[in-house]
Write a protein that holds these residues in place. Structure first.
Motif, PDB file in Angstrom:
ATOM      1  N   ILE A 254       0.836  -1.199   0.000  1.00 12.42           N
ATOM      2  CA  ILE A 254       0.000   0.000   0.000  1.00 12.42           C
ATOM      3  C   ILE A 254       0.872   1.250   0.000  1.00 12.42           C
ATOM      4  O   ILE A 254       0.637   2.189  -0.757  1.00 12.42           O
ATOM      5  CB  ILE A 254      -0.961   0.010   1.202  1.00 12.42           C
ATOM      6  N   LEU A 255       1.898   1.264   0.845  1.00 15.07           N
ATOM      7  CA  LEU A 255       2.785   2.423   0.911  1.00 15.07           C
ATOM      8  C   LEU A 255       3.486   2.659  -0.423  1.00 15.07           C
ATOM      9  O   LEU A 255       3.582   3.800  -0.891  1.00 15.07           O
ATOM     10  CB  LEU A 255       3.804   2.243   2.038  1.00 15.07           C
ATOM     11  N   MET A 256       3.959   1.594  -1.037  1.00 20.39           N
ATOM     12  CA  MET A 256       4.622   1.733  -2.337  1.00 20.39           C
ATOM     13  C   MET A 256       3.626   2.204  -3.398  1.00 20.39           C
ATOM     14  O   MET A 256       3.957   3.049  -4.233  1.00 20.39           O
ATOM     15  CB  MET A 256       5.286   0.415  -2.730  1.00 20.39           C
TER      16      MET A 256
ATOM     17  N   ALA B  43       1.030  13.402  -9.068  1.00 17.77           N
ATOM     18  CA  ALA B  43      -0.433  13.486  -9.044  1.00 17.77           C
ATOM     19  C   ALA B  43      -0.856  14.464  -7.953  1.00 17.77           C
ATOM     20  O   ALA B  43      -0.058  14.878  -7.119  1.00 17.77           O
ATOM     21  CB  ALA B  43      -1.030  12.102  -8.787  1.00 17.77           C
ATOM     22  N   GLU B  44      -2.110  14.802  -7.956  1.00 17.89           N
ATOM     23  CA  GLU B  44      -2.649  15.735  -6.964  1.00 17.89           C
ATOM     24  C   GLU B  44      -2.418  15.199  -5.558  1.00 17.89           C
ATOM     25  O   GLU B  44      -2.813  14.086  -5.237  1.00 17.89           O
ATOM     26  CB  GLU B  44      -4.153  15.927  -7.207  1.00 17.89           C
ATOM     27  N   LEU B  45      -1.722  15.981  -4.722  1.00 18.33           N
ATOM     28  CA  LEU B  45      -1.385  15.528  -3.384  1.00 18.33           C
ATOM     29  C   LEU B  45      -2.490  15.807  -2.368  1.00 18.33           C
ATOM     30  O   LEU B  45      -2.504  15.235  -1.294  1.00 18.33           O
ATOM     31  CB  LEU B  45      -0.086  16.195  -2.915  1.00 18.33           C
TER      32      LEU B  45
ATOM     33  N   GLU C 248       4.183   5.702  -5.357  1.00 14.75           N
ATOM     34  CA  GLU C 248       4.327   5.751  -6.813  1.00 14.75           C
ATOM     35  C   GLU C 248       3.164   6.492  -7.468  1.00 14.75           C
ATOM     36  O   GLU C 248       3.353   7.199  -8.446  1.00 14.75           O
ATOM     37  CB  GLU C 248       4.441   4.341  -7.379  1.00 14.75           C
ATOM     38  N   THR C 249       1.965   6.357  -6.927  1.00 14.71           N
ATOM     39  CA  THR C 249       0.785   6.976  -7.530  1.00 14.71           C
ATOM     40  C   THR C 249       0.722   8.476  -7.275  1.00 14.71           C
ATOM     41  O   THR C 249       0.456   9.255  -8.184  1.00 14.71           O
ATOM     42  CB  THR C 249      -0.502   6.317  -6.999  1.00 14.71           C
TER      43      THR C 249
ATOM     44  N   LEU D  51      -9.379   8.370  -0.887  1.00 11.60           N
ATOM     45  CA  LEU D  51      -8.173   7.560  -0.953  1.00 11.60           C
ATOM     46  C   LEU D  51      -8.447   6.136  -0.477  1.00 11.60           C
ATOM     47  O   LEU D  51      -8.028   5.168  -1.118  1.00 11.60           O
ATOM     48  CB  LEU D  51      -7.062   8.201  -0.113  1.00 11.60           C
ATOM     49  N   GLU D  52      -9.168   6.010   0.626  1.00  8.84           N
ATOM     50  CA  GLU D  52      -9.524   4.678   1.130  1.00  8.84           C
ATOM     51  C   GLU D  52     -10.356   3.919   0.102  1.00  8.84           C
ATOM     52  O   GLU D  52     -10.126   2.731  -0.133  1.00  8.84           O
ATOM     53  CB  GLU D  52     -10.292   4.787   2.448  1.00  8.84           C
TER      54      GLU D  52
END
Length: 157
Positions: free
Chosen positions: A4-6, A17-19, A10-11, A26-27
């Motif tokens: 999930i962290l990776m 991408a929009e932070l 990466e995404t 997100l969930e």
């Protein structure tokens, strides 16, 4: 949890991408991607703790020493960080990718993972995530990124 962290790194980070993403959205995205709700929650808490470290809120948990000192690992840290991982951390300090402060942040975040398996490749991603989140480490982040991708291409032994 590392997956999930990776995925998030990466995404959202690596792809520019929009932070500013709503946590509920997100969930939902992570659930659609096939991740488990419990692991999603753990990963989001882990990221919140990384942000707290970056803001200095957990400074009491990290005692920083002089650059001439030697880091002694606890028994729990040695169980999680094998000899190869500890050697890699020392190497990163020697080539000025990590400072004593960022090394301690990396170790804190490694120990914050709820996983039974941890490898050198996982450590490299944690280092990238920490360096990305700490202002003023842009050069160290770029060097670490080069080390990571050069190794993936088989040029670094």
């Amino acid at each position: 949890m590392m997956d999930i962290l990776m995925y998030l790194f990466e995404t959202y980070i690596h792809s520019d991408a929009e932070l500013q993403v709503n946590q509920d959205e997100l969930e939902d995205e992570l659930l659609r991607a096939g991740f488990d709700q419990k692991d999603i929650y753990k990963a989001l808490v882990w990221l919140e703790e990384l942000a707290a470290l970056q803001q200095g809120e957990l400074e009491s948990a990290i005692s920083v020493s002089s650059s001439a000192s030697t880091r002694i690992y606890t028994t729990q840290e040695m169980r999680r960080l094998d000899l190869e991982c500890r050697g890699f951390l020392m190497f990163l300090e020697q080539v000025s990718v990590l400072t004593t402060e960022t090394r301690e942040m990396v170790i804190d975040r490694v120990m914050g993972l709820e996983t039974s398996e941890f490898e050198l490749e996982d450590l490299k991603w944690i280092v990238l995530m920490v360096l990305f989140n700490v202002p003023g480490n842009e050069n160290a982040y770029t060097l670490m990124e080069e080390l990571l991708y050069t190794h993936e291409q088989g040029l670094l032994h």
